[in-house]
Design a protein around this motif. Structure first.
Motif, PDB file in Angstrom:
ATOM      1  N   UNK A  87       0.858  -1.187   0.000  1.00 38.76           N
ATOM      2  CA  UNK A  87       0.000   0.000   0.000  1.00 38.76           C
ATOM      3  C   UNK A  87       0.891   1.233   0.000  1.00 38.76           C
ATOM      4  N   UNK A  88       0.522   2.236  -0.769  1.00 36.42           N
ATOM      5  CA  UNK A  88       1.284   3.480  -0.827  1.00 36.42           C
ATOM      6  C   UNK A  88       0.316   4.656  -0.814  1.00 36.42           C
ATOM      7  N   UNK A  89       0.669   5.696  -0.062  1.00 38.20           N
ATOM      8  CA  UNK A  89      -0.171   6.893  -0.082  1.00 38.20           C
ATOM      9  C   UNK A  89       0.651   8.111   0.315  1.00 38.20           C
ATOM     10  N   UNK A  90       0.322   9.228  -0.289  1.00 34.46           N
ATOM     11  CA  UNK A  90       1.015  10.476   0.004  1.00 34.46           C
ATOM     12  C   UNK A  90       0.518  11.066   1.316  1.00 34.46           C
ATOM     13  N   UNK A  91       1.393  11.750   2.059  1.00 37.04           N
ATOM     14  CA  UNK A  91       0.974  12.343   3.337  1.00 37.04           C
ATOM     15  C   UNK A  91      -0.249  13.242   3.211  1.00 37.04           C
ATOM     16  N   UNK A  92      -0.281  14.078   2.189  1.00 36.49           N
ATOM     17  CA  UNK A  92      -1.388  15.024   2.045  1.00 36.49           C
ATOM     18  C   UNK A  92      -2.707  14.337   1.722  1.00 36.49           C
ATOM     19  N   UNK A  93      -2.637  13.140   1.146  1.00 31.21           N
ATOM     20  CA  UNK A  93      -3.869  12.420   0.831  1.00 31.21           C
ATOM     21  C   UNK A  93      -4.574  11.986   2.110  1.00 31.21           C
ATOM     22  N   UNK A  94      -3.816  11.416   3.035  1.00 28.43           N
ATOM     23  CA  UNK A  94      -4.444  10.937   4.268  1.00 28.43           C
ATOM     24  C   UNK A  94      -4.635  12.056   5.282  1.00 28.43           C
ATOM     25  N   UNK A  95      -3.630  12.910   5.425  1.00 30.65           N
ATOM     26  CA  UNK A  95      -3.686  13.968   6.446  1.00 30.65           C
ATOM     27  C   UNK A  95      -4.460  15.171   5.929  1.00 30.65           C
ATOM     28  N   UNK A  96      -5.660  14.909   5.452  1.00 29.85           N
ATOM     29  CA  UNK A  96      -6.500  15.970   4.903  1.00 29.85           C
ATOM     30  C   UNK A  96      -7.057  16.850   6.016  1.00 29.85           C
ATOM     31  N   UNK A  97      -7.023  16.344   7.236  1.00 31.66           N
ATOM     32  CA  UNK A  97      -7.481  17.102   8.401  1.00 31.66           C
ATOM     33  C   UNK A  97      -6.501  16.883   9.541  1.00 31.66           C
ATOM     34  N   UNK A  98      -6.575  17.749  10.546  1.00 32.04           N
ATOM     35  CA  UNK A  98      -5.717  17.601  11.717  1.00 32.04           C
ATOM     36  C   UNK A  98      -6.032  16.304  12.452  1.00 32.04           C
ATOM     37  N   UNK A  99      -7.299  15.903  12.440  1.00 32.09           N
ATOM     38  CA  UNK A  99      -7.692  14.656  13.105  1.00 32.09           C
ATOM     39  C   UNK A  99      -7.010  13.454  12.454  1.00 32.09           C
ATOM     40  N   UNK A 100      -6.930  13.454  11.130  1.00 27.58           N
ATOM     41  CA  UNK A 100      -6.261  12.351  10.442  1.00 27.58           C
ATOM     42  C   UNK A 100      -4.764  12.351  10.709  1.00 27.58           C
ATOM     43  N   UNK A 101      -4.173  13.542  10.761  1.00 28.76           N
ATOM     44  CA  UNK A 101      -2.742  13.621  11.052  1.00 28.76           C
ATOM     45  C   UNK A 101      -2.455  13.068  12.445  1.00 28.76           C
ATOM     46  N   UNK A 102      -3.301  13.410  13.407  1.00 28.24           N
ATOM     47  CA  UNK A 102      -3.123  12.902  14.764  1.00 28.24           C
ATOM     48  C   UNK A 102      -3.341  11.393  14.821  1.00 28.24           C
ATOM     49  N   UNK A 103      -4.289  10.900  14.023  1.00 32.77           N
ATOM     50  CA  UNK A 103      -4.520   9.457  13.979  1.00 32.77           C
ATOM     51  C   UNK A 103      -3.276   8.736  13.475  1.00 32.77           C
ATOM     52  N   UNK A 104      -2.652   9.285  12.445  1.00 32.61           N
ATOM     53  CA  UNK A 104      -1.446   8.675  11.891  1.00 32.61           C
ATOM     54  C   UNK A 104      -0.348   8.606  12.947  1.00 32.61           C
ATOM     55  N   UNK A 105      -0.267   9.639  13.775  1.00 29.84           N
ATOM     56  CA  UNK A 105       0.722   9.657  14.859  1.00 29.84           C
ATOM     57  C   UNK A 105       0.338   8.676  15.960  1.00 29.84           C
TER      58      UNK A 105
END
Length: 290
Positions: A87-105
């Motif tokens: 699986x491959x994905x760009x950071x901006x694709x998933x971290x479309x919101x602050x909530x998603x960025x925090x989830x990734x962390x």
């Protein structure tokens, strides 16, 4: 060393393929160590081999899972037939919101650049992850309405399930969720700002805590104080850039925030036991010149 960019069949900055597809379509790009500017998840369901990540060697076996962050240098070589997922994905694709960025962390799956390790799940327990992978593949292949939103939603679910599946491998000490969260946020900030911010106090200010509290918290969770993480992140990047044959030590020193090459050389030798020149010669001989 080549930096790979995510070139998909359409404009969606996400891919999911069987390992066999990657072997056939991307073979020429994976023959030597390389890095990506996007996240990569590799799950090996059958077959064996070896995987070098940031110049550390790991054995590959059925049930091995690898969560690679942008910038990590890696090279996987399989011995004979094998199967799995990529699986491959760009950071901006998933971290479309602050909530998603925090989830990734907060999943903790990618927050281990300095203490990288693969995760393992017995092949007979693959059904814990397989339904999410199959659904993601179906959504990726079928271009239906709100496709990106659906892929992003299922990717969220997959990452949460993976975090649960590998929970006993993610945190090796008994710590409160708040302490773990602080440590992961700190690691995320360091990975982003280490060339500009080298003092613990700078990161403590961003997290609204004292430097001593940050040092103690990070040490309890990871075994090393915050200051050591900053130092090792700088050294790791220097090692990665040593792989580039056209970038001089002077240029690398400047890019990593050092005042001059002499200071950088002293710093590198103090933390690795080798001069930068000797390290570059050794690593290029090992991976390129043979």
């Amino acid at each position: 060393m080549e930096t790979l960019h995510l070139h998909t069949a359409d404009t969606t900055p996400f891919e999911i393929h069987p390992m066999s597809w990657v072997d056939e379509q991307r073979h020429e790009h994976t023959l030597t160590p390389h890095r990506h500017d996007y996240y990569v998840i590799i799950g090996v369901t059958s077959g064996r081999g070896n995987h070098n990540v940031d110049f550390q060697h790991y054995d590959v076996q059925p049930g091995s899972w690898w969560f690679l962050s942008p910038g990590q240098v890696h090279h996987m070589q399989m011995d004979g037939p094998h199967e799995g997922w990529v699986l491959s994905f760009e950071p901006d694709f998933f971290c479309i919101s602050e909530a998603n960025r925090e989830l990734l962390i907060n999943t903790g799956l990618f927050q281990n650049v300095l203490d990288f390790k693969p995760y393992f799940i017995p092949p007979e327990q693959l059904d814990l992850l397989e339904p999410y992978l199959q659904t993601l593949q179906g959504e990726y292949q079928q271009k239906r309405a709100l496709r990106e939103d659906m892929i992003r939603a299922w990717l969220q679910l997959f990452l949460i399930q993976a975090s649960r599946t590998f929970a006993d491998q993610l945190v090796t000490v008994s710590e409160t969720s708040k302490s773990v969260c602080i440590a992961r946020q700190f690691q995320d900030l360091v990975d982003r700002d280490f060339t500009r911010k080298t003092r613990v106090s700078e990161y403590a200010d961003q997290l609204n805590i004292t430097p001593s509290h940050l040092n103690d918290t990070v040490k309890k969770v990871t075994g090393q104080p915050a200051s050591e993480h900053i130092k090792q992140r700088v050294v790791l990047e220097a090692k990665r850039r040593a792989f580039y044959g056209t970038t001089s030590a002077k240029e690398i020193a400047y890019e990593l925030g050092f005042e001059d090459e002499a200071h950088f050389s002293k710093y590198f030798k103090a933390n690795t036991g080798q001069t930068f020149t000797d390290y570059r010669k050794a690593i290029r001989h090992k991976y390129v010149e043979k």
